[in-house]
Scaffold this motif. Structure first.
Motif, mmCIF file in Angstrom:
data_model
loop_
_atom_site.group_PDB
_atom_site.id
_atom_site.type_symbol
_atom_site.label_atom_id
_atom_site.label_comp_id
_atom_site.label_asym_id
_atom_site.label_seq_id
_atom_site.Cartn_x
_atom_site.Cartn_y
_atom_site.Cartn_z
ATOM 1 N N ASN A 133 0.828 -1.205 0.000
ATOM 2 C CA ASN A 133 0.000 0.000 0.000
ATOM 3 C C ASN A 133 0.867 1.262 0.000
ATOM 4 N N GLU A 134 0.210 2.416 0.198
ATOM 5 C CA GLU A 134 0.919 3.688 0.163
ATOM 6 C C GLU A 134 1.955 3.810 1.294
ATOM 7 N N HIS A 135 1.709 3.111 2.417
ATOM 8 C CA HIS A 135 2.683 3.143 3.504
ATOM 9 C C HIS A 135 4.006 2.526 3.054
ATOM 10 N N HIS A 136 3.929 1.422 2.327
ATOM 11 C CA HIS A 136 5.146 0.784 1.815
ATOM 12 C C HIS A 136 5.859 1.717 0.834
ATOM 13 N N LEU A 137 5.084 2.383 -0.029
ATOM 14 C CA LEU A 137 5.688 3.285 -1.004
ATOM 15 C C LEU A 137 6.381 4.453 -0.302
ATOM 16 N N ALA A 138 5.728 5.008 0.723
ATOM 17 C CA ALA A 138 6.331 6.107 1.475
ATOM 18 C C ALA A 138 7.614 5.654 2.157
ATOM 19 N N ARG A 139 7.624 4.423 2.697
ATOM 20 C CA ARG A 139 8.823 3.902 3.350
ATOM 21 C C ARG A 139 9.972 3.777 2.342
ATOM 22 N N LEU A 140 9.667 3.287 1.155
ATOM 23 C CA LEU A 140 10.706 3.141 0.138
ATOM 24 C C LEU A 140 11.276 4.488 -0.270
ATOM 25 N N ARG A 141 10.423 5.488 -0.377
ATOM 26 C CA ARG A 141 10.905 6.823 -0.747
ATOM 27 C C ARG A 141 11.768 7.414 0.363
ATOM 28 N N THR A 142 11.395 7.143 1.623
ATOM 29 C CA THR A 142 12.208 7.608 2.747
ATOM 30 C C THR A 142 13.577 6.943 2.730
#
Length: 290
Positions: free
Chosen positions: A73-82
């Protein structure tokens, strides 16, 4: 155990992150974004292999599984960008993993964010650099015959490179292009890295000068930054960014003009000038032979 590709993973009866079907609306009637492994990797700008490596290192929470398919989900995507942002800043994957672990085990969010280098970041970052992901083959193509252990160690120490599994991340597309061009002109990579270290020192000094001017002249009456002060600082720095770049660019151009004129004058001297001056001195007053 290492994670497997979605099509090869074992079936799990439970789900992680909710049991609704992909695309099912949330409480607000909106369809949450969900990604398969390849889709998430593409959205984050990384390879599937890198994504799986992050999962193996526990840098990502488990995906929600539906049968043999993993959904992110978007949480995983945000973690990858971080993670990508922190790698670009020179953090190691081990350090990022430790900080994420501390955060997920209940450490105060503000403290963890500060450790990650996110808590004090202005809304508008000063730099506009784009990190570049490279395979070892890509790196060798940029610097043929120059990718030695000594040069790699120097680049890592400078923060130009960070290791990410089987790939490396260069902190800046512009710096990578400039380094590549200098090496192609015939300047050894070791010399380019040495020059980069000196430029870094001078750039830090210029940055200290600008930030000191702002703090002592515009925020002298602010002992501690409040949220309102931080917003004001962000606005001030946003206005000053082009001015600072303009000053540095103009001063560097003028300095290069002065330096090149001096060098050209030195190179233009006749090679036999000193030799020609020797006999003249010898034949000067009191020095001629009778």
């Amino acid at each position: 155990m290492a994670d497997q590709a979605p099509g090869d993973s074992t079936t799990q009866s439970g789900t992680d992150g909710g049991g609704s079907a992909p695309g099912a609306p949330d409480a607000g009637g909106r369809a949450p974004a969900e990604y398969r492994t390849a889709e998430l990797a593409r959205a984050a700008g990384i390879t599937v292999r890198t994504l799986r490596f992050y999962r193996e290192r526990k840098l990502l929470p488990p995906p929600r599984r539906e049968g043999r398919v993993a959904w992110y989900n978007e949480h995983h995507l945000a973690r990858l960008r971080t993670i990508s942002e922190l790698l670009a800043r020179g953090h190691t994957l081990g350090g990022i993993a430790d900080l994420i672990d501390a955060f997920e085990k209940g450490r105060d969010a503000g403290d963890a964010a500060e450790l990650l280098g996110l808590g004090s970041t202005l809304a508008s970052p000063w730099s506009e650099e784009t990190p570049v992901r490279l395979t070892p083959e890509d790196l060798a193509a940029h610097f043929p015959g120059e990718v030695t252990s000594e040069n790699l160690a120097a680049a890592l120490d400078l923060g130009y490179l960070a290791v990410d599994g089987d790939e490396v991340v260069h902190v800046s597309r512009r710096l990578l292009d400039a380094s590549t061009a200098l090496v192609r002109e015939g300047i050894p990579l070791a010399a380019v890295l040495d020059a980069g270290r000196v430029v870094r020192e001078h750039a830090d000094a210029v940055a200290d000068l600008f930030t000191s001017l702002v703090r002592t002249r515009l925020f002298a009456d602010v002992p501690t930054l409040s949220p309102a002060d931080l917003r004001r600082l962000d606005e001030v720095m946003d206005r000053l960014r082009p001015l600072a770049k303009q000053v540095v660019d103009a001063e560097l151009a003028l300095a290069m003009d002065r330096r090149l004129r001096a060098e050209v004058e030195d190179w233009s001297r006749p090679e036999d000038a000193e030799a020609a001056g020797g006999p003249q001195d010898a034949d000067g007053p009191g020095g001629s032979a009778s």
